[in-house]
Design an enzyme around this catalytic site. Structure first.
Site, PDB file in Angstrom:
ATOM      1  N   LYS D 105       0.882  -1.170   0.000  1.00 51.13           N
ATOM      2  CA  LYS D 105       0.000   0.000   0.000  1.00 51.13           C
ATOM      3  C   LYS D 105       0.911   1.207   0.000  1.00 51.13           C
ATOM      4  O   LYS D 105       1.631   1.462   0.975  1.00 51.13           O
ATOM      5  CB  LYS D 105      -0.903   0.016   1.230  1.00 51.13           C
ATOM      6  N   ALA D 192      -9.745   5.852   3.683  1.00 47.63           N
ATOM      7  CA  ALA D 192      -9.617   7.047   4.530  1.00 47.63           C
ATOM      8  C   ALA D 192     -10.873   7.889   4.537  1.00 47.63           C
ATOM      9  O   ALA D 192     -11.501   8.115   3.514  1.00 47.63           O
ATOM     10  CB  ALA D 192      -8.437   7.918   4.121  1.00 47.63           C
ATOM     11  N   ALA D 214      -9.298   2.136   9.362  1.00 49.69           N
ATOM     12  CA  ALA D 214      -8.611   1.765  10.604  1.00 49.69           C
ATOM     13  C   ALA D 214      -9.248   2.512  11.780  1.00 49.69           C
ATOM     14  O   ALA D 214      -9.927   1.918  12.612  1.00 49.69           O
ATOM     15  CB  ALA D 214      -7.118   2.080  10.496  1.00 49.69           C
TER      16      ALA D 214
END
Lengths: 263, 263, 263, 263
Positions: D105, D192, D214
């Site tokens: 990534k 994100a 996350a």
């Protein structure tokens, strides 16, 4: 009653040391006739108008350049139709020669469907043109990082889009525009996407220094009325941006206290 | 250059047969002083201003009523602070007697936290006041059905909220405002919720005939500048609403065709 | 891996003392066939489904009622098609007799174009039906004041709309839904307007206790797949609502600190 | 009742020829403890998880890598913390050596405040890593032009942001995400900005192939519950995206015709 400029006092838009009384930059494409375009430009109050170099013959009589000249509106040549840095740089250089101005609205487009700017080619062209002495106003996407890099490269302003050219989608990502305004020291001009007056007002409220638009006026059913609307909209937005708006509240607040009176 | 009203020609707001040159109805609550309020009202260009009957002593010298009278601004008494139909009707009747006007902005509030109108009490009060010969302008929620029932009951206008009073949340549900505009034959005045100029412009673009606001101006850091912004914003919105905006497009459209030129 | 209900433990929807394992209430109108409707209801996991009394013949074999009965799904008769309180009350009484349930989804519609509830007739009908011993679940607009009045009148739940029936516009005014959730003590069921799964998830995140939908499933190209999507969407929203989401931040926050490690 | 994957049949996410049963890619930063992280990863159902190379010591016992290995979750090393192409390329090469995977990534960040990707450095690093045999999944802004250039450069997927990392602002510009989905042939992974479940559902509905998140899980008050919510949310969004949602209508449509019956 004073008009907005009187009331607000001198509040010029300053780009590269040059002052403009109007915060509305106009484009000319899409107008049904030269006469309508002229009337719309006058109704808009603009003092700076962009013209596509690819479409202009500077020597032709009765051209858009004559109109601008007649009314003392500054010309901002643009590189619409360029797909590479090299092409844009060349077009800018030809414009400088033909129009005797080193200002350029830099457009480097990625494709004909989205008309979105190509970030890589755009930055490259901006760096070259700044090095060549141009006053560069780049049309860019709404990426705060690219806007910063363009400003760092010496551009005289940054011109992020609200939405794709001609889409009338307004300002898709207010958050990015706010980040750009907070981050760069040169003027921020919202360019592309505006469809109606409230969106122009909003751009100024978000902190943009000016708005650039073409289709929203030239392709409206009544271009002159819409040009006038945009002129007022930009003035309203500028005044509101400086007036310290009330905070947003989740619940209501009575406009007058229950006790006491102002009388 | 002509100002908006000249350009647009005569385009008055007509309520119950009476014409107003301005489409901005002002409230007076929340101003830091009578002097600031006066200056803000003048900057707004308003010709109709609402005053809470519960807070006004019509005989007191130097009151808000004097200010309105001095500048030829029509008074619209309101029933702010009333929680029942009976209370609102009584307040309206006292206002009529004291101020010699049969116009009333009808407010019947459900509670002090949201200040939202109570639909049941509101409709009841509207019916009674219409029967009693009043020109009734009810402050209502944004429910199209209630707006229609108020119009059917003989109200001279309907005044749906954009968001709770003083919240500055703007127009929460544009869809409902559009439904109301499409559905009722009396003027629609967006009342409550406006926080900044672009929202006032938007209300007019949605088809509202006017905007009513107080806190957005009186509680701004610079009430006079915001009043001026609102004046321009409403003019911009009215012009834009009539100018036939470009359609929204998913993809871009070049502001000028690749081939051909307008010059 | 446990499924949502296992993981969350017992978290039933409780209305009027009755528990349901699913927070998705289904409607049946619009399905292309009875077979598709049955498969979609099963895929949705619903335990409570509303049926329009005006369209059902309780004695007809092979009806929607047989389907619900066969799968142990509770029937919630509704008064769709009623325009007055009197009509709705009568329809509810006939439903009680025919279906042997005193639960009713109360609909009193203002017109055929918007299908929006009439607030005056709705409250009147709710009061009468509560007095007559019904468990009343009213379909209402998103006005927090009317929702409170319906709850105060003894309704067992309130069912505000997200947008007009069948519009697929989602939740037009999240602010109003949040005000309703904060204000009433009975379950809040988002009813009408849902077009796709994320909107159902959102309703639960806003604090709604359940979602009611029909067209979004029955008129989708693949009703069974959409029913399954809605089942998962509602579970996801319920879990998220209880999981304490991160706050919204204007700027970025690294998901891991620059120094230190969790390993 | 079958779960989403059974019902939908085999519908794997395929990146560079490798199949994943889950469309939720997880990050590990921000978890309060390794135990919570492990439980959250399991609840999420993820089969691919990204780990910051700058923070991992591959030889340390009890690390996040052990957790992933124990549960058969593939590791996707990332270059978080890199500000230049050179730095990112070096970090990727070290990761390949340490973790024996050529997947990466790719993050090249412009600054610590916004954590936004630097488009110029990012594209340069992507080109170098592709040439060096890596399977490159770049974290990019939501610019459709940059996404296309990254795909053209041979990236195995593109991972546009919804909003800045950790902001929880959701998907700021749905229009751009839709343009990217329509324009590139490799998988699109929304990376994100996600704050809550409905936003993950929405990403899939817009056509994204997967979601990476996350903070939304690791920093939630109850990470395990939120992980489960996200798992269901992604399944719901995938099913809804394929189910052919109803069109959005300006006005209402009765869920059942007035005449005729389906029973």
């Amino acid at each position: 009653m004073a008009d907005a400029r009187d009331l607000a006092g001198p509040d010029p838009l300053v780009i590269a040391g040059r002052s403009f009384g109007s915060r509305l930059v106009m484009g000319t494409g899409g107008a049904p006739s030269l006469e309508v375009m002229e009337a719309a430009l006058l109704a808009s109050g603009t003092e700076l108008t962009t013209v596509a170099m690819r479409r202009v013959d500077p020597d032709a009589p009765g051209s858009v350049l004559d109109v601008l000249d007649r009314h003392g509106i500054a010309v901002l040549p643009n590189t619409a139709g360029c797909y590479t840095s090299a092409d844009a740089v060349l077009t800018a250089q030809l414009a400088r020669e033909a129009l005797e101005t080193d200002w350029v609205k830099l457009e480097v487009i990625a494709d004909e469907v989205t008309l979105l700017p190509d970030p890589i080619e755009l930055l490259d062209a901006a760096e070259r043109l700044v090095a060549d002495g141009f006053v560069v106003l780049p049309y860019t996407n709404d990426d705060p990082v690219l806007a910063r890099r363009l400003a760092d490269a010496g551009c005289a302003a940054v011109m992020p889009l609200g939405a794709p050219i001609g889409s009338g989608l307004g300002i898709r990502n207010e958050h990015n525009i706010e980040l750009i305004v907070a981050d760069v020291d040169v003027p921020v001009i919202l360019d592309a996407g505006i469809g109606t007056a409230s969106e122009a007002t909003r751009a100024l409220e978000l902190g943009c220094d000016a708005v650039l638009l073409a289709s929203a006026v030239t392709r409206a059913e009544d271009p002159v009325a819409m040009a006038h609307a945009m002129r007022l909209a930009v003035q309203a937005g500028r005044l509101a941006a400086g007036a310290g708006r009330i905070p947003v509240r989740r619940y209501a607040r009575a406009s007058s206290p229950r006790r006491g009176r102002i009388e």
